[in-house]
Design a protein around this motif. Structure first.
Motif, PDB file in Angstrom:
ATOM      1  N   ASP A   1      -8.313 -48.783 -14.629  1.00 18.21           N
ATOM      2  CA  ASP A   1      -8.517 -49.266 -13.257  1.00 18.21           C
ATOM      3  C   ASP A   1      -7.873 -48.325 -12.251  1.00 18.21           C
ATOM      4  OD1 ASP A   1      -9.924 -51.415 -14.184  1.00 18.21           O
ATOM      5  OD2 ASP A   1      -8.267 -52.843 -13.992  1.00 18.21           O
ATOM      6  N   GLY A   2      -6.672 -47.847 -12.572  1.00 18.94           N
ATOM      7  CA  GLY A   2      -5.980 -46.936 -11.661  1.00 18.94           C
ATOM      8  C   GLY A   2      -6.720 -45.630 -11.493  1.00 18.94           C
ATOM      9  N   SER A   3      -7.188 -45.033 -12.596  1.00 18.55           N
ATOM     10  CA  SER A   3      -7.921 -43.766 -12.518  1.00 18.55           C
ATOM     11  C   SER A   3      -9.252 -43.945 -11.787  1.00 18.55           C
ATOM     12  CB  SER A   3      -8.159 -43.198 -13.922  1.00 18.55           C
ATOM     13  OG  SER A   3      -6.939 -42.840 -14.514  1.00 18.55           O
ATOM     14  N   ALA A   4      -9.906 -45.096 -12.006  1.00 12.90           N
ATOM     15  CA  ALA A   4     -11.158 -45.367 -11.295  1.00 12.90           C
ATOM     16  C   ALA A   4     -10.894 -45.464  -9.789  1.00 12.90           C
ATOM     17  CB  ALA A   4     -11.797 -46.648 -11.813  1.00 12.90           C
ATOM     18  N   ASP A   5      -9.795 -46.128  -9.403  1.00 11.19           N
ATOM     19  CA  ASP A   5      -9.436 -46.199  -7.981  1.00 11.19           C
ATOM     20  C   ASP A   5      -9.134 -44.806  -7.425  1.00 11.19           C
ATOM     21  OD1 ASP A   5      -9.756 -48.904  -8.060  1.00 11.19           O
ATOM     22  OD2 ASP A   5      -7.636 -49.408  -7.814  1.00 11.19           O
ATOM     23  N   GLN A   6      -8.482 -43.974  -8.228  1.00 10.85           N
ATOM     24  CA  GLN A   6      -8.161 -42.615  -7.782  1.00 10.85           C
ATOM     25  C   GLN A   6      -9.431 -41.780  -7.626  1.00 10.85           C
ATOM     26  OE1 GLN A   6      -5.373 -42.183 -10.944  1.00 10.85           O
ATOM     27  NE2 GLN A   6      -4.156 -43.770  -9.909  1.00 10.85           N
TER      28      GLN A   6
ATOM     29  N   TYR B   1     -12.430 -43.003  -6.861  1.00  6.78           N
ATOM     30  CA  TYR B   1     -13.085 -43.499  -5.655  1.00  6.78           C
ATOM     31  C   TYR B   1     -12.389 -42.945  -4.407  1.00  6.78           C
ATOM     32  CZ  TYR B   1     -14.923 -46.646  -2.126  1.00  6.78           C
ATOM     33  OH  TYR B   1     -15.510 -47.137  -0.998  1.00  6.78           O
ATOM     34  N   LEU B   2     -11.066 -42.967  -4.394  1.00  4.19           N
ATOM     35  CA  LEU B   2     -10.327 -42.459  -3.235  1.00  4.19           C
ATOM     36  C   LEU B   2     -10.558 -40.964  -3.058  1.00  4.19           C
ATOM     37  CD1 LEU B   2      -8.345 -43.071  -0.930  1.00  4.19           C
ATOM     38  CD2 LEU B   2      -6.478 -42.637  -2.543  1.00  4.19           C
TER      39      LEU B   2
ATOM     40  N   VAL C   1      -4.871 -49.673  -0.788  1.00  4.47           N
ATOM     41  CA  VAL C   1      -5.662 -48.874  -1.730  1.00  4.47           C
ATOM     42  C   VAL C   1      -4.817 -48.342  -2.887  1.00  4.47           C
ATOM     43  CG1 VAL C   1      -7.399 -48.172  -0.045  1.00  4.47           C
ATOM     44  CG2 VAL C   1      -5.349 -46.777  -0.365  1.00  4.47           C
TER      45      VAL C   1
ATOM     46  N   ASN D   1      -3.190 -50.198  -7.551  1.00  2.00           N
ATOM     47  CA  ASN D   1      -3.280 -49.903  -8.987  1.00  2.00           C
ATOM     48  C   ASN D   1      -2.685 -48.536  -9.346  1.00  2.00           C
ATOM     49  OD1 ASN D   1      -4.534 -52.296  -9.846  1.00  2.00           O
ATOM     50  ND2 ASN D   1      -6.524 -51.554  -9.161  1.00  2.00           N
ATOM     51  N   PHE D   2      -1.943 -47.924  -8.411  1.00  2.08           N
ATOM     52  CA  PHE D   2      -1.355 -46.607  -8.661  1.00  2.08           C
ATOM     53  C   PHE D   2       0.089 -46.779  -9.132  1.00  2.08           C
ATOM     54  CE2 PHE D   2      -4.032 -43.613  -5.850  1.00  2.08           C
ATOM     55  CZ  PHE D   2      -5.158 -44.406  -5.943  1.00  2.08           C
TER      56      PHE D   2
END
Length: 200
Positions: free
Chosen positions: A117-122, A124-125, A149, A152-153
């Motif tokens: 989830d964290g890598s997916a958010d990264q 997207y960002l 945002v 999840n980091f």
């Protein structure tokens, strides 16, 4: 053997008009092919020109954004991923693939489903920030407003994200909302005081 071969050829020349008929038939087939071959050549040339134009458009539009997104994604993941690549499906639709070092040390694309989830958010960002850099190259600045945002980091990647937001803040105003007090402390420890304003 040579004489035998020549006699074999001589025996086939029976004086009939079959050879002439075959030659005339071949000429008719060839004449019928001429317009088809010309049309085929035209279509192949048009296909090559169209493919070249599509590739040029991709390079011009996606190239700079993808290069910037690759840089940002590598930064946000602190090098766990080395960048991004594009792949195309059967309908020629592009798909972004994260790239990380493979077992042999060479870059290898990873499926999106394998991202946390964290890598997916990264990812997207990274794509959003790259697009914003590209947008700001051609348009006046507008404030960027982000709401939690970084939830999840981990701290290391959150610090990297704050550095990337500070880089963007050199071009436009960046407002980050969060209800996590430790992110404000992390921002204080990571960013220079002249660009950071914390409002409680």
């Amino acid at each position: 053997q040579a004489v035998g071969g020549l006699r074999e050829q001589l025996s086939r020349m029976d004086g009939s008009a079959r050879a002439a008929a075959c030659a005339q038939e071949a000429r008719a087939v060839l004449d019928g092919l001429v317009p088809d071959v010309a049309r085929y050549a035209t279509l192949r040339l048009a296909q090559a020109v169209l493919a070249a134009q599509i590739e040029r458009f991709r390079r011009e539009r996606q190239g700079p954004v993808l290069a910037q997104a690759s840089r940002v994604f590598a930064s946000l993941t602190r090098g766990r991923f080395t960048g991004l690549d594009l792949d195309y499906d059967d309908r020629d639709q592009p798909h972004v693939l994260p790239v990380r070092p493979g077992p042999d040390g060479r870059p290898a694309a990873a499926p999106l489903a394998a991202l946390s989830d964290g890598s997916a958010d990264q990812l997207y960002l990274a794509l959003r920030l790259a697009y914003l850099h590209h947008y700001l190259d051609r348009n006046p600045p507008l404030p960027l407003i982000l709401d939690d945002v970084l939830v999840n980091f981990d701290d290391e990647r959150a610090a990297a994200a704050l550095e990337e937001l500070a880089r963007l803040a050199g071009r436009t105003q960046v407002i980050l909302f969060t209800h996590h007090r430790h992110l404000a402390e992390l921002a204080r420890a990571t960013l220079p005081g002249e660009i950071l304003f914390i409002q409680h």
